[in-house]
Design a protein around this motif. Structure first.
Motif, PDB file in Angstrom:
ATOM      1  N   VAL A  47      11.411  39.310  89.230  1.00 46.35           N
ATOM      2  CA  VAL A  47      12.133  40.142  88.380  1.00 46.35           C
ATOM      3  C   VAL A  47      12.980  39.784  87.211  1.00 46.35           C
ATOM      4  N   ALA A  55      18.707  41.344  88.252  1.00 45.37           N
ATOM      5  CA  ALA A  55      17.435  40.279  87.841  1.00 45.37           C
ATOM      6  C   ALA A  55      17.776  38.726  87.813  1.00 45.37           C
ATOM      7  N   SER A  69      15.392  37.076  92.565  1.00 47.05           N
ATOM      8  CA  SER A  69      14.856  38.384  92.795  1.00 47.05           C
ATOM      9  C   SER A  69      13.369  38.300  92.702  1.00 47.05           C
ATOM     10  N   LEU A  95      15.996  44.742  84.691  1.00 42.36           N
ATOM     11  CA  LEU A  95      16.067  46.354  85.288  1.00 42.36           C
ATOM     12  C   LEU A  95      16.333  47.264  84.132  1.00 42.36           C
ATOM     13  N   GLY A 149      19.495  41.631  82.925  1.00 47.79           N
ATOM     14  CA  GLY A 149      18.477  40.640  82.829  1.00 47.79           C
ATOM     15  C   GLY A 149      18.062  41.016  81.127  1.00 47.79           C
ATOM     16  N   VAL A 176       9.601  43.593  84.959  1.00 43.08           N
ATOM     17  CA  VAL A 176      10.737  44.396  84.654  1.00 43.08           C
ATOM     18  C   VAL A 176      10.622  45.724  85.449  1.00 43.08           C
TER      19      VAL A 176
END
Length: 415
Positions: A205, A190, A194, A208, A162, A176
């Motif tokens: 999200v 991500a 999510s 990550l 992501g 995050v």
């Protein structure tokens, strides 16, 4: 009439005694060949004795190799993360309550000489869950923090999937996740699909994070944009951790003034730390443990030396007939002594070389499992073989001297 007198016969000088033949000299190749033949006659006993030496050397090589590989991995991480990161957190007030940093702390620190970059996070009262059906008390130890957009630059965080927060999403319900938080919530990628339940609403999200050695508190965190945390989560705007990246040459100077700069009114309520110092302390602890393991390896090596001495003594007792025959054929005590000492050294060398190879294998396997570079110092390998030769020489000296002092007649009669 003249008479002649005969001169008395001259005495015959005694013949010199025949020279005693000098014993044949054994060259280095002959000594090794004779010593090797003695080892080949008892393969199983030689293998077990060499194994005792090998275990001790492998333990020592493995400990040194793993410790060195760990140190190399730490150096590599420190080269990437840097040793010039400082953190500022609120301490306790004079009355024992939890203090707080002023809202202006980041701006005041950024104006300090020697500071390269500054960023911050602030803890919120919100909790994060995988779904909205999980009881609120089951937080899983995950904290929700407001984060500034420049956090990745200052702390040097890697986003593995992501993207990081930016001006387009830091005001909206986007988050995050740190590495441990994502694993606990079961989020492995991500994207819009999510979603996590955060602060009584769904958050997307968007990224990550990779684990970070210098900021482990971020691994178990859900990070949201600073403006979004104020608007959606009721964040009060007080930073709880300020990250400061200082110039390498000015780290000590910056560290000494950070407390007073972050909170001029109450500098004693500020705690300043250098995360790399914690890593160095951890490495010192690992070195102490390595020293203990090296001691255990030395004990194992001594036990292997006792095995070599035992093997050599038994060899002398079993080969008395051979010793007596060689002595009667002219072998000197020195040659007998050299033969058995050579056997002991060869036996120790076999164990030492095998132990070095085994230790390298153990280090390579463990370092590969941990993802570390494999480093085995040359001095450790050379020292391991040298230690075995010293142990072998000490272990074989007495049996060799005993074999050399054995009278030929006694040896032949005992056979």
């Amino acid at each position: 009439m003249s008479t002649s007198t005969a001169s008395p016969p001259r005495p015959t000088p005694p013949r010199p005694a025949p020279a005693r033949p000098r014993p044949a000299r054994l060259g280095a190749a002959d000594v090794v060949r004779v010593g090797g033949s003695g080892l080949r006659s008892r393969p199983m006993r030689v293998f077990l004795s060499a194994l005792g030496i090998a275990i001790g050397i492998a333990a020592m090589i493995g400990v040194v190799g793993i410790s060195t590989s760990s140190q190399e991995e730490l150096n590599r991480k420190m080269a990437t993360l840097g040793t010039n990161l400082l953190t500022v957190v609120p301490g306790q007030s004079f009355g024992g309550d939890q203090a707080s940093l002023p809202d202006e702390a980041v701006g005041m620190i950024s104006a300090t000489d020697g500071v390269e970059s500054v960023s911050a996070i602030g803890r919120t009262e919100a909790n994060v869950y995988r779904t909205d059906h999980i009881p609120k008390e089951q937080t899983g130890g995950i904290g929700v923090f407001a984060a500034r957009i420049d956090l990745t630059k200052t702390v040097r965080i890697d986003v593995v999937d992501g993207r990081w927060l930016n001006a387009a999403n830091d005001r909206y319900p986007s988050t995050v996740l740190g590495a441990r938080a994502a694993r606990h919530l079961g989020i492995f990628e991500a994207g819009p699909e999510s979603q996590v339940w955060l602060g009584d609403r769904w958050f997307t999200v968007v990224g990550l994070l990779a684990p970070n050695e210098l900021a482990p508190e971020l691994d178990a965190a859900a990070l949201v944009g600073w403006p979004g945390a104020e608007d959606v989560l009721g964040f009060d705007g007080h930073p709880t951790t300020v990250y400061t990246r200082a110039d390498e040459a000015a780290v000590e100077d910056v560290q000494s003034v950070l407390g007073a700069t972050a909170n001029p009114r109450s500098p004693n309520e500020v705690e300043v730390s250098r995360p790399s110092d914690a890593l160095a302390a951890k490495q010192a602890t690992d070195d102490a443990l390595s020293g203990l393991l090296l001691g255990l390896g030395a004990v194992a090596l001594l036990v292997g030396g006792v095995g070599v001495a035992n093997t050599t003594v038994i060899s002398v007792l079993e080969r008395r007939a051979e010793i007596g025959l060689r002595r009667s054929l002219g072998a000197t005590r020195g040659q007998i002594r050299t033969q058995f000492l050579c056997e002991s050294l060869l036996l120790s060398a076999l164990g030492g070389i095998g132990g070095v190879l085994l230790g390298i294998g153990v280090t390579t396997g463990y370092a590969g499992y941990q993802g570390w570079p494999t480093v085995v110092p040359l001095w450790a390998m050379g020292g391991g073989v040298a230690a075995t030769l010293v142990i072998g020489g000490m272990a074989g000296f007495y049996p060799a001297v005993r074999a050399a002092r054995l009278p030929p007649t006694e040896a032949l009669a005992a056979s």
